[in-house]
Design a protein around this motif. Sequence first.
Motif, PDB file in Angstrom:
ATOM      1  N   VAL A   1       0.838  -1.200   0.000  1.00  0.00           N
ATOM      2  CA  VAL A   1       0.000   0.000   0.000  1.00  0.00           C
ATOM      3  C   VAL A   1       0.874   1.252   0.000  1.00  0.00           C
ATOM      4  O   VAL A   1       0.570   2.238  -0.693  1.00  0.00           O
ATOM      5  CB  VAL A   1      -0.950  -0.014   1.214  1.00  0.00           C
ATOM      6  N   ALA A   2       1.970   1.235   0.755  1.00  0.00           N
ATOM      7  CA  ALA A   2       2.859   2.395   0.768  1.00  0.00           C
ATOM      8  C   ALA A   2       3.452   2.651  -0.611  1.00  0.00           C
ATOM      9  O   ALA A   2       3.524   3.805  -1.072  1.00  0.00           O
ATOM     10  CB  ALA A   2       3.972   2.180   1.792  1.00  0.00           C
ATOM     11  N   ALA A   3       3.872   1.599  -1.292  1.00  0.00           N
ATOM     12  CA  ALA A   3       4.422   1.768  -2.641  1.00  0.00           C
ATOM     13  C   ALA A   3       3.360   2.278  -3.609  1.00  0.00           C
ATOM     14  O   ALA A   3       3.635   3.138  -4.459  1.00  0.00           O
ATOM     15  CB  ALA A   3       4.997   0.441  -3.132  1.00  0.00           C
ATOM     16  N   ALA A   4       2.144   1.763  -3.496  1.00  0.00           N
ATOM     17  CA  ALA A   4       1.069   2.205  -4.391  1.00  0.00           C
ATOM     18  C   ALA A   4       0.711   3.669  -4.146  1.00  0.00           C
ATOM     19  O   ALA A   4       0.477   4.432  -5.096  1.00  0.00           O
ATOM     20  CB  ALA A   4      -0.160   1.314  -4.203  1.00  0.00           C
ATOM     21  N   VAL A   5       0.668   4.090  -2.879  1.00  0.00           N
ATOM     22  CA  VAL A   5       0.370   5.488  -2.561  1.00  0.00           C
ATOM     23  C   VAL A   5       1.447   6.394  -3.120  1.00  0.00           C
ATOM     24  O   VAL A   5       1.154   7.466  -3.693  1.00  0.00           O
ATOM     25  CB  VAL A   5       0.224   5.666  -1.040  1.00  0.00           C
ATOM     26  N   TYR A   6       2.691   6.001  -2.993  1.00  0.00           N
ATOM     27  CA  TYR A   6       3.779   6.834  -3.534  1.00  0.00           C
ATOM     28  C   TYR A   6       3.676   6.958  -5.051  1.00  0.00           C
ATOM     29  O   TYR A   6       3.798   8.049  -5.606  1.00  0.00           O
ATOM     30  CB  TYR A   6       5.128   6.252  -3.142  1.00  0.00           C
ATOM     31  N   LEU A   7       3.442   5.846  -5.736  1.00  0.00           N
ATOM     32  CA  LEU A   7       3.410   5.871  -7.192  1.00  0.00           C
ATOM     33  C   LEU A   7       2.224   6.665  -7.722  1.00  0.00           C
ATOM     34  O   LEU A   7       2.329   7.331  -8.767  1.00  0.00           O
ATOM     35  CB  LEU A   7       3.359   4.440  -7.739  1.00  0.00           C
ATOM     36  N   GLU A   8       1.098   6.629  -7.032  1.00  0.00           N
ATOM     37  CA  GLU A   8      -0.103   7.293  -7.535  1.00  0.00           C
ATOM     38  C   GLU A   8      -0.237   8.731  -7.055  1.00  0.00           C
ATOM     39  O   GLU A   8      -0.811   9.564  -7.753  1.00  0.00           O
ATOM     40  CB  GLU A   8      -1.356   6.494  -7.123  1.00  0.00           C
ATOM     41  N   GLU A   9       0.246   9.024  -5.853  1.00  0.00           N
ATOM     42  CA  GLU A   9      -0.033  10.329  -5.259  1.00  0.00           C
ATOM     43  C   GLU A   9       1.184  11.250  -5.168  1.00  0.00           C
ATOM     44  O   GLU A   9       1.025  12.474  -5.157  1.00  0.00           O
ATOM     45  CB  GLU A   9      -0.615  10.142  -3.852  1.00  0.00           C
ATOM     46  N   TYR A  10       2.377  10.707  -5.087  1.00  0.00           N
ATOM     47  CA  TYR A  10       3.551  11.536  -4.832  1.00  0.00           C
ATOM     48  C   TYR A  10       4.534  11.581  -5.997  1.00  0.00           C
ATOM     49  O   TYR A  10       5.186  12.602  -6.207  1.00  0.00           O
ATOM     50  CB  TYR A  10       4.277  11.050  -3.575  1.00  0.00           C
ATOM     51  N   SER A  11       4.703  10.490  -6.712  1.00  0.00           N
ATOM     52  CA  SER A  11       5.724  10.459  -7.758  1.00  0.00           C
ATOM     53  C   SER A  11       5.319  11.326  -8.943  1.00  0.00           C
ATOM     54  O   SER A  11       4.138  11.441  -9.275  1.00  0.00           O
ATOM     55  CB  SER A  11       5.954   9.014  -8.227  1.00  0.00           C
ATOM     56  N   LYS A  12       6.312  11.930  -9.572  1.00  0.00           N
ATOM     57  CA  LYS A  12       6.071  12.734 -10.762  1.00  0.00           C
ATOM     58  C   LYS A  12       5.848  11.813 -11.964  1.00  0.00           C
ATOM     59  O   LYS A  12       6.506  10.801 -12.118  1.00  0.00           O
ATOM     60  CB  LYS A  12       7.248  13.657 -11.025  1.00  0.00           C
ATOM     61  N   LYS A  13       4.908  12.180 -12.798  1.00  0.00           N
ATOM     62  CA  LYS A  13       4.558  11.361 -13.951  1.00  0.00           C
ATOM     63  C   LYS A  13       5.584  11.572 -15.067  1.00  0.00           C
ATOM     64  O   LYS A  13       5.387  12.323 -16.009  1.00  0.00           O
ATOM     65  CB  LYS A  13       3.155  11.728 -14.452  1.00  0.00           C
ATOM     66  N   GLY A  14       6.722  10.900 -14.913  1.00  0.00           N
ATOM     67  CA  GLY A  14       7.781  10.991 -15.905  1.00  0.00           C
ATOM     68  C   GLY A  14       8.250   9.614 -16.323  1.00  0.00           C
ATOM     69  O   GLY A  14       7.613   8.592 -16.048  1.00  0.00           O
ATOM     70  N   TRP A  15       9.391   9.587 -17.004  1.00  0.00           N
ATOM     71  CA  TRP A  15       9.911   8.314 -17.508  1.00  0.00           C
ATOM     72  C   TRP A  15      10.326   7.386 -16.377  1.00  0.00           C
ATOM     73  O   TRP A  15      10.186   6.165 -16.481  1.00  0.00           O
ATOM     74  CB  TRP A  15      11.099   8.583 -18.434  1.00  0.00           C
ATOM     75  N   LEU A  16      10.835   7.961 -15.257  1.00  0.00           N
ATOM     76  CA  LEU A  16      11.237   7.112 -14.139  1.00  0.00           C
ATOM     77  C   LEU A  16      10.042   6.418 -13.512  1.00  0.00           C
ATOM     78  O   LEU A  16      10.098   5.223 -13.188  1.00  0.00           O
ATOM     79  CB  LEU A  16      11.972   7.961 -13.097  1.00  0.00           C
ATOM     80  N   SER A  17       8.951   7.151 -13.332  1.00  0.00           N
ATOM     81  CA  SER A  17       7.741   6.556 -12.775  1.00  0.00           C
ATOM     82  C   SER A  17       7.196   5.466 -13.688  1.00  0.00           C
ATOM     83  O   SER A  17       6.792   4.389 -13.224  1.00  0.00           O
ATOM     84  CB  SER A  17       6.685   7.636 -12.545  1.00  0.00           C
ATOM     85  N   ARG A  18       7.186   5.722 -14.989  1.00  0.00           N
ATOM     86  CA  ARG A  18       6.707   4.706 -15.933  1.00  0.00           C
ATOM     87  C   ARG A  18       7.610   3.487 -15.941  1.00  0.00           C
ATOM     88  O   ARG A  18       7.137   2.354 -16.067  1.00  0.00           O
ATOM     89  CB  ARG A  18       6.616   5.310 -17.332  1.00  0.00           C
ATOM     90  N   LEU A  19       8.921   3.700 -15.781  1.00  0.00           N
ATOM     91  CA  LEU A  19       9.856   2.572 -15.735  1.00  0.00           C
ATOM     92  C   LEU A  19       9.614   1.712 -14.502  1.00  0.00           C
ATOM     93  O   LEU A  19       9.622   0.474 -14.576  1.00  0.00           O
ATOM     94  CB  LEU A  19      11.292   3.095 -15.752  1.00  0.00           C
ATOM     95  N   ILE A  20       9.382   2.357 -13.362  1.00  0.00           N
ATOM     96  CA  ILE A  20       9.106   1.607 -12.133  1.00  0.00           C
ATOM     97  C   ILE A  20       7.815   0.813 -12.265  1.00  0.00           C
ATOM     98  O   ILE A  20       7.751  -0.375 -11.896  1.00  0.00           O
ATOM     99  CB  ILE A  20       9.042   2.574 -10.929  1.00  0.00           C
ATOM    100  N   GLN A  21       6.784   1.434 -12.784  1.00  0.00           N
ATOM    101  CA  GLN A  21       5.508   0.745 -12.951  1.00  0.00           C
ATOM    102  C   GLN A  21       5.619  -0.415 -13.923  1.00  0.00           C
ATOM    103  O   GLN A  21       5.019  -1.486 -13.720  1.00  0.00           O
ATOM    104  CB  GLN A  21       4.449   1.739 -13.416  1.00  0.00           C
ATOM    105  N   LEU A  22       6.397  -0.244 -14.987  1.00  0.00           N
ATOM    106  CA  LEU A  22       6.593  -1.329 -15.950  1.00  0.00           C
ATOM    107  C   LEU A  22       7.313  -2.506 -15.316  1.00  0.00           C
ATOM    108  O   LEU A  22       6.946  -3.670 -15.533  1.00  0.00           O
ATOM    109  CB  LEU A  22       7.374  -0.801 -17.152  1.00  0.00           C
ATOM    110  N   ASN A  23       8.326  -2.231 -14.511  1.00  0.00           N
ATOM    111  CA  ASN A  23       9.054  -3.315 -13.848  1.00  0.00           C
ATOM    112  C   ASN A  23       8.196  -4.033 -12.818  1.00  0.00           C
ATOM    113  O   ASN A  23       8.292  -5.254 -12.663  1.00  0.00           O
ATOM    114  CB  ASN A  23      10.317  -2.756 -13.182  1.00  0.00           C
TER     115      ASN A  23
END
Length: 306
Positions: free
Chosen positions: A110-132
Amino acid sequence: MPAEETLVSEKTVPRSSVAVKRDPGSSRVGFRRIKNKTAHVLFLLATLIGVLVLAVLLFDIVQRGWPYLTSDFFNNFASRIPSRAGIHAAFWGSVWMIAVTAPLTFLIGVAAAVYLEEYSKKGWLSRLIQLNIANLAGVPSIVFGILGLTLFVRGLELGKSVLAGSLTMTLLVLPVVIVAAREAIASVPDSLRQASYAMGATRWQTIRNVVLPYAFPGILTGTILALSRAIGETAPLIMVGAVTFLAFTPASVFDEFTVMPIQIYRWIAEPKEEFQYLASAGIIVLLAILLSMNALAIYLRNKFQR
């Protein structure tokens, strides 16, 4: 258009030409209906075949294993003598493993999901993390077993303990929980967030009091279904070193352990026919736990949705 011209135009158009123009459309509609009915029948047959095979398998398991579901089966440890063999150590080993895996999986996921959806900037790094993370959800479980053996058993020197097995299973189901939690958080309408901000709430207050309560049913359902997968896994725990024969139950997270899938696998590999019946009884117990966890997920989801 005047009424006279309308009558003339209707009279001048032959009925045969109108019928010819309508035939292709009606034939296409009829062909589509036939395709729809054919697909419906095929899908229904495919579903019925799967349900039928499952029903036959369950009937055979219950018929063979139900007479062995006695108090001695739950109180006895594993033995080479079928009449003295039981599932006591494996049952409590599975309970210990899930008791450690569940909170770790829920909190980290849940902590990882909250960070990815609410705090992380929507850039290439975020997309790379979500893809992995999405790719990790499809990695074979034996790979996580090798990782757990290298990292926890040998690297951190945890040995063949409940903690090493639980951490390995946490890595296995964590991508599934993160994906499910992200989908649940993403489904929260932005209007609720904006209304919370308009009332003067901070971002964390909005997440804690608005987003998470709204997304909690989906998060909880994904977590319990992921844990249902964890309790039935065998390959990672074999790699970690969960033994097949124990004459004691774990007293702490640093003790050796075994789980029900490994015990069932061991019984099936035995040549005596009585062990096959014991394996069927163990499968019934494992299925009962899995169905109970799924029923709990449905109940909690419906409760929190109301």
